[in-house]
Scaffold this active site. Structure first.
Site, short mmCIF file in Angstrom:
data_model
loop_
_atom_site.label_atom_id
_atom_site.label_comp_id
_atom_site.label_asym_id
_atom_site.label_seq_id
_atom_site.Cartn_x
_atom_site.Cartn_y
_atom_site.Cartn_z
NE ARG A 119 -3.57 0.25 2.47
CZ ARG A 119 -4.27 0.78 3.47
NH1 ARG A 119 -4.74 -0.18 4.51
NH2 ARG A 119 -4.75 1.98 3.49
CB CYS A 152 -1.63 4.02 9.34
SG CYS A 152 -3.17 4.58 10.30
#
Length: 274
Positions: free
Chosen positions: A172, A231
């Site tokens: 990611r 995050c």
């Protein structure tokens, strides 16, 4: 009490006056295979624990409602003298998020090392039902000094005063994997990457000492310079923040994280071609 409490230490202290156990299991906005944290708590929790509705606490905190936070904790029986131990059974290690959120409001807490998963493996006792904690009065105070916003992060792109450390998976972070919310892929320019799972040993307990330090060193960050964790939505960023706390570092956290950043077409994004 230390930042981390072992399952054996907790077992010895069960029922001690002033000890409050909070199950902070939460599955975030994306959920986790349809799991229901409140139902799982009722099916089996550590004796004497109360269920901390982290989603509700998050909403109250986002509204900046200090009296609401105090009422929420008071309804769990937590007074100013309480010793709090948090645990979870979430793949996102949400006890760390609860720790960070409580710390933001001046409430100290410890984490159960290995969580309820380790407690169950050791066949320690469980209790069923919802529990009925006594109400108490709790004072809280807000400290926003360790929260970063998108304008803060944008300004830091020029100053480089703080290092950004991203807790998402490498795929990611690089942009090789599609964002689960359908947002643009990649990461904030100049960020370092440390997938939060790398802070744990195979048995699910936290790495300690040199092993923990090596995990951070491998990401490329300088532990002697300020760090801001990030995050996808601010949840697992708290895992990195707690890991840094174990190393004696007090990190800040970009609460909006990639969801906030990537939702803005004007913010720069970086992808990596492997």
């Amino acid at each position: 009490m230390d930042a981390l409490v072992t399952t054996d230490e907790l077992a010895e202290r069960l029922g001690s006056p002033g000890l409050h156990l909070l199950d902070a299991t939460w599955f975030g906005s994306l959920g986790a295979a349809g799991r229901d944290a409140a139902a799982e708590f009722a099916d089996g929790h550590i004796p004497g624990a109360a269920y901390l509705d982290l989603g509700h606490l998050e909403q109250t905190a986002a509204e900046g409602e200090i009296p609401g936070i105090a009422r929420h904790l008071g309804a769990l029986g937590i007074d100013d003298a309480a010793t709090i131990v948090l645990y979870d059974d979430s793949p996102y290690r949400t006890a760390a998020r609860a720790w960070w959120l409580l710390k933001r409001f001046g409430v100290a807490a410890s984490l159960l090392d290995g969580g309820i998963a380790k407690w169950r493996r050791e066949e320690k006792p469980l209790q069923t039902g919802q529990g009925a904690p006594h109400r108490a009065s709790r004072d809280v105070r807000y400290d926003g000094s360790r929260i970063r916003t998108k304008p803060d992060v944008l300004a830091n792109l020029d100053t480089q005063d703080e290092q950004l450390l991203d807790a998402r998976s490498a795929s990611r972070f690089t942009g090789a994997e599609l964002d689960p919310r359908g947002l643009p892929t990649g990461h904030i320019p100049g960020s370092f990457n440390l997938p939060y799972g790398q802070l744990f040993a195979p048995d699910g307990t936290w790495k300690r000492g040199e092993a923990l330090r090596e995990a951070f060193d491998a990401s490329g960050v300088d532990l002697d310079r300020p760090i801001v964790t990030t995050c996808g939505s601010g949840i697992t960023a708290a895992v990195l923040a707690f890991g840094l706390h174990l190393l004696g570092r007090d990190a800040a956290l970009y609460d909006g994280s990639w969801t906030d950043w990537a939702s803005d077409p004007a913010t720069p994004k970086t992808t990596v071609t492997l």
